[in-house]
Write a protein that holds these residues in place. Structure first.
Motif, PDB file in Angstrom:
ATOM      1  N   VAL A 116      50.431 -53.422  29.565  1.00 30.45           N
ATOM      2  CA  VAL A 116      50.163 -54.414  28.553  1.00 30.45           C
ATOM      3  C   VAL A 116      48.682 -54.579  27.868  1.00 30.45           C
ATOM      4  O   VAL A 116      47.818 -54.201  28.567  1.00 30.45           O
ATOM      5  CB  VAL A 116      50.103 -55.900  29.256  1.00 30.45           C
ATOM      6  N   THR A 117      48.696 -54.640  26.609  1.00 30.81           N
ATOM      7  CA  THR A 117      47.397 -54.758  25.870  1.00 30.81           C
ATOM      8  C   THR A 117      47.021 -56.059  25.282  1.00 30.81           C
ATOM      9  O   THR A 117      47.750 -56.744  24.759  1.00 30.81           O
ATOM     10  CB  THR A 117      47.322 -53.568  24.732  1.00 30.81           C
TER      11      THR A 117
ATOM     12  N   VAL B 213      39.554 -50.600  28.768  1.00 30.37           N
ATOM     13  CA  VAL B 213      38.688 -51.517  28.218  1.00 30.37           C
ATOM     14  C   VAL B 213      38.342 -50.904  26.990  1.00 30.37           C
ATOM     15  O   VAL B 213      37.700 -50.006  26.848  1.00 30.37           O
ATOM     16  CB  VAL B 213      37.556 -52.136  28.977  1.00 30.37           C
ATOM     17  N   ASP B 214      38.455 -51.601  25.799  1.00 24.27           N
ATOM     18  CA  ASP B 214      37.923 -51.073  24.389  1.00 24.27           C
ATOM     19  C   ASP B 214      37.073 -52.320  23.860  1.00 24.27           C
ATOM     20  O   ASP B 214      37.489 -53.391  23.565  1.00 24.27           O
ATOM     21  CB  ASP B 214      39.012 -50.580  23.620  1.00 24.27           C
ATOM     22  N   VAL B 215      35.633 -52.168  23.776  1.00 27.75           N
ATOM     23  CA  VAL B 215      35.125 -53.212  23.036  1.00 27.75           C
ATOM     24  C   VAL B 215      34.577 -52.795  21.672  1.00 27.75           C
ATOM     25  O   VAL B 215      34.247 -51.864  21.614  1.00 27.75           O
ATOM     26  CB  VAL B 215      33.427 -53.264  24.012  1.00 27.75           C
TER      27      VAL B 215
ATOM     28  N   GLY C 255      33.513 -58.391  17.515  1.00 24.85           N
ATOM     29  CA  GLY C 255      33.505 -59.155  18.565  1.00 24.85           C
ATOM     30  C   GLY C 255      34.838 -59.264  19.520  1.00 24.85           C
ATOM     31  O   GLY C 255      34.739 -60.444  20.167  1.00 24.85           O
ATOM     32  N   ARG C 256      35.530 -58.206  19.527  1.00 28.05           N
ATOM     33  CA  ARG C 256      36.783 -58.256  20.147  1.00 28.05           C
ATOM     34  C   ARG C 256      36.744 -57.146  21.382  1.00 28.05           C
ATOM     35  O   ARG C 256      36.130 -56.154  21.224  1.00 28.05           O
ATOM     36  CB  ARG C 256      37.794 -57.991  19.447  1.00 28.05           C
ATOM     37  N   VAL C 257      37.521 -57.564  22.357  1.00 25.74           N
ATOM     38  CA  VAL C 257      37.889 -56.590  23.738  1.00 25.74           C
ATOM     39  C   VAL C 257      38.930 -56.595  23.746  1.00 25.74           C
ATOM     40  O   VAL C 257      39.603 -57.623  24.124  1.00 25.74           O
ATOM     41  CB  VAL C 257      36.959 -57.147  24.858  1.00 25.74           C
ATOM     42  N   THR C 258      39.470 -55.432  23.705  1.00 28.88           N
ATOM     43  CA  THR C 258      40.991 -55.160  23.973  1.00 28.88           C
ATOM     44  C   THR C 258      40.964 -54.562  25.462  1.00 28.88           C
ATOM     45  O   THR C 258      40.547 -53.522  25.756  1.00 28.88           O
ATOM     46  CB  THR C 258      41.435 -53.979  23.006  1.00 28.88           C
TER      47      THR C 258
END
Ligand SMILES: [Cu+2]
Length: 94
Positions: A26-27, A57-59, A64-67
């Motif tokens: 899941v992302t 984790v992708d910042v 301002g989003r963290v995936t």
């Protein structure tokens, strides 16, 4: 398990297949406030990456989003707590 390069269900990474990486976990994308620089990015990547089930984790500082990639649906409260403890604010799913 067999020792071939192919996975158990008979698919092979070198084969010509249809869509790739569709149901691999899941992302979820979260909006996080307070991130300003590469240090923030590194910190959040580390603290979230250490949570159970999180595989990536992708910042994105710009938005301002963290995936967060995980093996199952993540617990928002757990993610929020980790972000809060690191000194940032999780404002919700983006
Ligand atoms: Cu920073």
């Amino acid at each position: 398990m067999s020792s071939s390069c192919c996975s158990a269900d008979g698919t092979c990474s070198t084969g010509t297949a249809g869509p790739t990486t569709t149901t691999e976990g899941v992302t979820t994308t979260y909006a996080v406030s307070g991130m300003t620089c590469g240090h923030c990015k590194a910190t959040l990547t580390k603290v979230i990456g250490e949570l159970d089930g999180v595989t990536g984790v992708d910042v994105d500082l710009g938005t301002g989003r963290v995936t967060v990639s995980s093996t199952a649906e993540p617990d928002d409260a757990v993610i929020a707590e980790a972000v809060d403890e690191a000194g940032y604010g999780l404002t919700g799913r983006a």
